[in-house]
Design an enzyme around this catalytic site. Structure first.
Site, PDB file in Angstrom:
ATOM      1  N   ASP A  13     -56.001  67.910   3.252  1.00  0.00           N
ATOM      2  CA  ASP A  13     -56.772  66.580   3.372  1.00  0.00           C
ATOM      3  C   ASP A  13     -55.898  65.604   4.017  1.00  0.00           C
ATOM      4  O   ASP A  13     -55.942  64.330   3.748  1.00  0.00           O
ATOM      5  CB  ASP A  13     -57.248  66.123   1.862  1.00  0.00           C
ATOM      6  N   GLY A  15     -56.352  65.072   7.375  1.00  0.00           N
ATOM      7  CA  GLY A  15     -57.293  64.560   8.305  1.00  0.00           C
ATOM      8  C   GLY A  15     -57.294  65.385   9.565  1.00  0.00           C
ATOM      9  O   GLY A  15     -57.411  65.250  10.567  1.00  0.00           O
ATOM     10  N   LYS A  16     -57.014  67.020   9.048  1.00  0.00           N
ATOM     11  CA  LYS A  16     -57.141  67.935  10.148  1.00  0.00           C
ATOM     12  C   LYS A  16     -58.627  68.184  10.814  1.00  0.00           C
ATOM     13  O   LYS A  16     -58.598  68.365  12.067  1.00  0.00           O
ATOM     14  CB  LYS A  16     -56.838  69.255   9.399  1.00  0.00           C
ATOM     15  N   GLY A  40     -62.279  71.298   3.326  1.00  0.00           N
ATOM     16  CA  GLY A  40     -63.612  70.360   3.437  1.00  0.00           C
ATOM     17  C   GLY A  40     -62.882  69.498   4.723  1.00  0.00           C
ATOM     18  O   GLY A  40     -61.933  68.589   4.339  1.00  0.00           O
ATOM     19  N   HIS A  41     -63.361  69.639   5.747  1.00  0.00           N
ATOM     20  CA  HIS A  41     -62.712  68.976   6.900  1.00  0.00           C
ATOM     21  C   HIS A  41     -63.689  67.913   7.576  1.00  0.00           C
ATOM     22  O   HIS A  41     -64.893  68.482   7.978  1.00  0.00           O
ATOM     23  CB  HIS A  41     -62.365  69.935   8.163  1.00  0.00           C
ATOM     24  N   GLN A 219     -56.203  73.663   4.534  1.00  0.00           N
ATOM     25  CA  GLN A 219     -55.319  73.511   3.275  1.00  0.00           C
ATOM     26  C   GLN A 219     -53.951  72.682   3.931  1.00  0.00           C
ATOM     27  O   GLN A 219     -53.980  72.074   4.848  1.00  0.00           O
ATOM     28  CB  GLN A 219     -54.989  74.560   2.471  1.00  0.00           C
TER      29      GLN A 219
HETATM   30  P1  GDP Z   1     -58.719  67.693   6.016  1.00  0.00           P
HETATM   31  O1  GDP Z   1     -59.307  68.382   5.046  1.00  0.00           O
HETATM   32  O2  GDP Z   1     -57.315  67.423   6.530  1.00  0.00           O
HETATM   33  O3  GDP Z   1     -59.704  67.848   7.188  1.00  0.00           O
HETATM   34  O4  GDP Z   1     -58.947  66.145   5.615  1.00  0.00           O
HETATM   35  P2  GDP Z   1     -60.370  65.564   4.914  1.00  0.00           P
HETATM   36  O5  GDP Z   1     -61.714  65.571   5.636  1.00  0.00           O
HETATM   37  O6  GDP Z   1     -60.566  66.335   3.437  1.00  0.00           O
HETATM   38  O7  GDP Z   1     -60.043  64.089   4.300  1.00  0.00           O
HETATM   39  C1  GDP Z   1     -59.623  63.313   5.284  1.00  0.00           C
HETATM   40  C2  GDP Z   1     -60.484  61.982   4.882  1.00  0.00           C
HETATM   41  O8  GDP Z   1     -59.771  60.878   5.638  1.00  0.00           O
HETATM   42  C3  GDP Z   1     -61.838  62.065   5.635  1.00  0.00           C
HETATM   43  O9  GDP Z   1     -62.790  61.334   4.852  1.00  0.00           O
HETATM   44  C4  GDP Z   1     -61.687  61.340   6.873  1.00  0.00           C
HETATM   45  O10 GDP Z   1     -62.917  61.130   7.550  1.00  0.00           O
HETATM   46  C5  GDP Z   1     -60.767  60.357   6.622  1.00  0.00           C
HETATM   47  N1  GDP Z   1     -59.802  59.902   7.917  1.00  0.00           N
HETATM   48  C6  GDP Z   1     -58.980  60.955   8.710  1.00  0.00           C
HETATM   49  N2  GDP Z   1     -58.349  60.036   9.384  1.00  0.00           N
HETATM   50  C7  GDP Z   1     -58.435  58.691   8.822  1.00  0.00           C
HETATM   51  C8  GDP Z   1     -57.737  57.545   9.253  1.00  0.00           C
HETATM   52  O11 GDP Z   1     -56.825  57.527  10.101  1.00  0.00           O
HETATM   53  N3  GDP Z   1     -58.004  56.332   8.486  1.00  0.00           N
HETATM   54  C9  GDP Z   1     -58.965  56.293   7.555  1.00  0.00           C
HETATM   55  N4  GDP Z   1     -59.087  55.276   7.004  1.00  0.00           N
HETATM   56  N5  GDP Z   1     -59.460  57.499   7.380  1.00  0.00           N
HETATM   57  C10 GDP Z   1     -59.160  58.572   7.877  1.00  0.00           C
HETATM   58  P1  IMO Z   2     -58.533  71.206   3.169  1.00  0.00           P
HETATM   59  O1  IMO Z   2     -58.586  72.199   4.160  1.00  0.00           O
HETATM   60  C1  IMO Z   2     -56.988  70.019  -0.505  1.00  0.00           C
HETATM   61  C2  IMO Z   2     -56.161  73.031  -3.554  1.00  0.00           C
HETATM   62  C3  IMO Z   2     -57.171  73.146  -4.709  1.00  0.00           C
HETATM   63  C4  IMO Z   2     -56.231  73.888  -5.810  1.00  0.00           C
HETATM   64  C5  IMO Z   2     -55.263  74.815  -4.710  1.00  0.00           C
HETATM   65  C6  IMO Z   2     -56.034  76.292  -5.208  1.00  0.00           C
HETATM   66  O2  IMO Z   2     -59.683  70.277   3.081  1.00  0.00           O
HETATM   67  O3  IMO Z   2     -57.247  70.588   3.378  1.00  0.00           O
HETATM   68  P2  IMO Z   2     -58.223  77.444  -4.342  1.00  0.00           P
HETATM   69  O4  IMO Z   2     -59.801  76.790  -4.243  1.00  0.00           O
HETATM   70  O5  IMO Z   2     -57.697  77.222  -2.475  1.00  0.00           O
HETATM   71  O6  IMO Z   2     -57.827  78.548  -4.744  1.00  0.00           O
HETATM   72  O7  IMO Z   2     -57.307  76.297  -4.946  1.00  0.00           O
HETATM   73  O8  IMO Z   2     -55.544  74.347  -3.521  1.00  0.00           O
HETATM   74  N1  IMO Z   2     -57.036  72.906  -2.314  1.00  0.00           N
HETATM   75  C7  IMO Z   2     -56.956  72.030  -1.559  1.00  0.00           C
HETATM   76  N2  IMO Z   2     -56.745  70.801  -1.538  1.00  0.00           N
HETATM   77  N3  IMO Z   2     -57.578  70.178   0.700  1.00  0.00           N
HETATM   78  C8  IMO Z   2     -58.012  71.619   0.654  1.00  0.00           C
HETATM   79  O9  IMO Z   2     -58.434  71.945   1.832  1.00  0.00           O
HETATM   80  C9  IMO Z   2     -57.651  72.658  -0.364  1.00  0.00           C
HETATM   81  N4  IMO Z   2     -58.163  73.749  -0.495  1.00  0.00           N
HETATM   82  C10 IMO Z   2     -57.598  74.172  -1.704  1.00  0.00           C
HETATM   83  O10 IMO Z   2     -57.323  71.800  -5.312  1.00  0.00           O
HETATM   84  O11 IMO Z   2     -55.151  72.898  -6.174  1.00  0.00           O
HETATM   85 MG    MG Z   3     -60.250  68.300   3.301  1.00  0.00          MG
END
Ligand code: GDP
Ligand code: IMO
Ligand code: MG
Length: 405
Positions: A13, A15-16, A40-41, A219
């Site tokens: 999470d 911000g990938k 969840g990207h 992840q």
């Molecule tokens: P990922 O799994 O690495 O793709 O990250 P997620 O999408 O799960 O979580 C990142 C969250 O931060 C999302 O809601 C993005 O829209 C948000 N986000 C990404 N970059 C930024 C940033 O620079 N600033 C802010 N405020 N939000 C950001």
């Molecule tokens: P993105 O790609 C954050 C965490 C779960 C748990 C552990 C194992 O959005 O960054 P799993 O369901 O993979 O067997 O769970 O890994 N986890 C994540 N945490 N971002 C993710 O993906 C994750 N995918 C799995 O919360 O601790």
């Molecule tokens: Mg995510």
């Protein structure tokens, strides 16, 4: 043409999704190489927000073709709903822009059920990831190639009976009806079938014709099965090494890009040395909207851990950092970053002055308050890796580019 790999430097999470979407505009191929619908990207564009779970963030780029590589596990039902969500946003998904490896593994309703039963101690996403990779390693998984000739139905029945005894003994519950699972999967399988192909060959062709390729990690480094905070990890190789085996063919990466959040978060259980359970942690959660993109769970928040960051650089060979969510630190009077551990294992911190003004949407480094620039400079000096981009908001355009990758 460049080949990049983008990997989360923390616990996911970071911000990938945003970073890959930003880079994908100039790519020919964007490849997911591990994981599944546990990811969840989030991609924000034109005031729209889309959360991608299995489809690469490159799908929004009109130029790029997207690949779900052999190292991934695929839940066809979730894939079908992603395809529907993209269609509603005006993005058509078909064989011309998405290819799914014939060697990727099928996630079944039984895998999800087992994951939910077993997830307590780890706090998994409940998406069946661990059980599916377990079957793969056990050599009893169902590869997507079996969707092509219809043999998946027979394999589903074998898969059901193989798990049945364990199931009854361990959980004392009635068995999921396999025939019902097969029926439930049929429409999604029909949608998936035309997308299945030899993705190793697709990647190889792109490499040999000098195409630009982005490998999109899911992840993060410390959720890696080997390098993460085991056993509180996911079940795949999330680090740069995984991109070669899970992406299909050997490639030379021109850039190994870390996506690092300006603070730290973690969802689920497991060690988190810099975690903040106080008001500052709550504030980071609210300002950063730190709620899981897949499960909606509140993310645990804490200070940036640069000692772990340095280890992530070592493992992945990072040579470029994208620092995200710097805007979420505005208004904190003091910022801390862990730079080591005391003898009892607690983090040793360096304190830095914070800044007051909002930096949301800033696109030039020089417009940042001096304290923010110092924070960035400290990170790159400590990691010995340049912070080439800084993200200052969720949208594509909220980005400072200091150095092109
Ligand atoms: P990922 O799994 O690495 O793709 O990250 P997620 O999408 O799960 O979580 C990142 C969250 O931060 C999302 O809601 C993005 O829209 C948000 N986000 C990404 N970059 C930024 C940033 O620079 N600033 C802010 N405020 N939000 C950001
Ligand atoms: P993105 O790609 C954050 C965490 C779960 C748990 C552990 C194992 O959005 O960054 P799993 O369901 O993979 O067997 O769970 O890994 N986890 C994540 N945490 N971002 C993710 O993906 C994750 N995918 C799995 O919360 O601790
Ligand atoms: Mg995510």
């Amino acid at each position: 043409m460049p080949v990049y790999v983008v990997v989360g430097a923390q616990w996911g999470d970071e911000g990938k999704g945003k970073v890959c979407d930003f880079l994908a505009g100039a790519m020919d191929l964007v490849v997911r190489y591990q994981g599944g619908a546990n990811a969840g990207h989030t991609v924000v564009f034109d005031d729209r927000k889309i959360v991608l779970h299995q489809i690469p963030s490159g799908i929004l780029s009109p130029r790029a073709r997207s690949v779900i590589g052999n190292g991934c596990v695929v839940d066809p039902v979730i894939l079908a709903s992603e395809i529907r969500e993209l269609a509603a946003a005006g993005v058509h998904v078909g064989p011309e822009n998405l290819i799914v490896s014939q060697h990727a593994h099928l996630v079944t309703p039984l895998h999800r059920f087992l994951d939910e039963k077993q997830n307590g101690a780890i706090g998994t996403t409940g998406r069946g990831i661990g059980p599916c990779y377990t079957d793969k390693a056990q050599r009893s998984g169902i590869r997507l190639e079996s969707l092509m000739d219809g043999s998946w139905r027979g394999r589903m029945r074998e898969h059901g009976s193989r798990h049945e005894d364990f199931y009854r003994v361990v959980y004392g519950v009635g068995y999921i009806d396999v025939e019902e699972s097969i029926r439930a999967l049929e429409p999604a399988v029909a949608l998936l079938q035309p997308l299945i192909g030899d993705t190793a060959q697709v990647v190889c062709d792109a490499v040999s014709t000098g195409g630009s390729i982005l490998f999109e990690g899911a992840q993060g480094t410390f959720l890696d099965l080997d390098h993460g905070t085991y056993p509180y990890v996911t079940s795949s190789t999330t680090t740069v090494g995984g991109a070669i085996s899970g992406g299909g063919v050997y490639v030379h990466f021109d850039r190994r890009i870390a996506v690092m959040k300006a603070y730290a978060t973690r969802v689920g259980e497991g060690p988190f040395p810099t975690e903040l359970t106080d008001e500052t942690g709550r504030r980071l959660r609210e300002v950063g909207r730190e709620y899981g993109a897949t499960t909606g769970r509140a993310r645990r928040c804490g200070w940036l851990d640069l000692s772990m960051g340095r280890r992530a650089c070592m493992i992945n060979g990072f040579d470029y950092v994208v620092l995200t969510k710097l805007d979420c630190l505005s208004g904190l009077p003091v910022l801390r970053a862990a730079v080591g551990r005391a003898s009892d294992g607690t983090p040793d911190y360096v304190d830095m002055e914070g800044w007051d003004s909002s930096i949301a949407g800033v696109t030039s480094f020089h417009e940042l308050p001096v304290e923010a620039r110092r924070y960035v400079a400290f990170i790159e000096e400590y990691l010995c890796v340049p912070v080439g981009m800084i993200s200052t908001g969720p949208s594509r355009s909220d980005i400072i580019i200091r150095k092109e990758p």
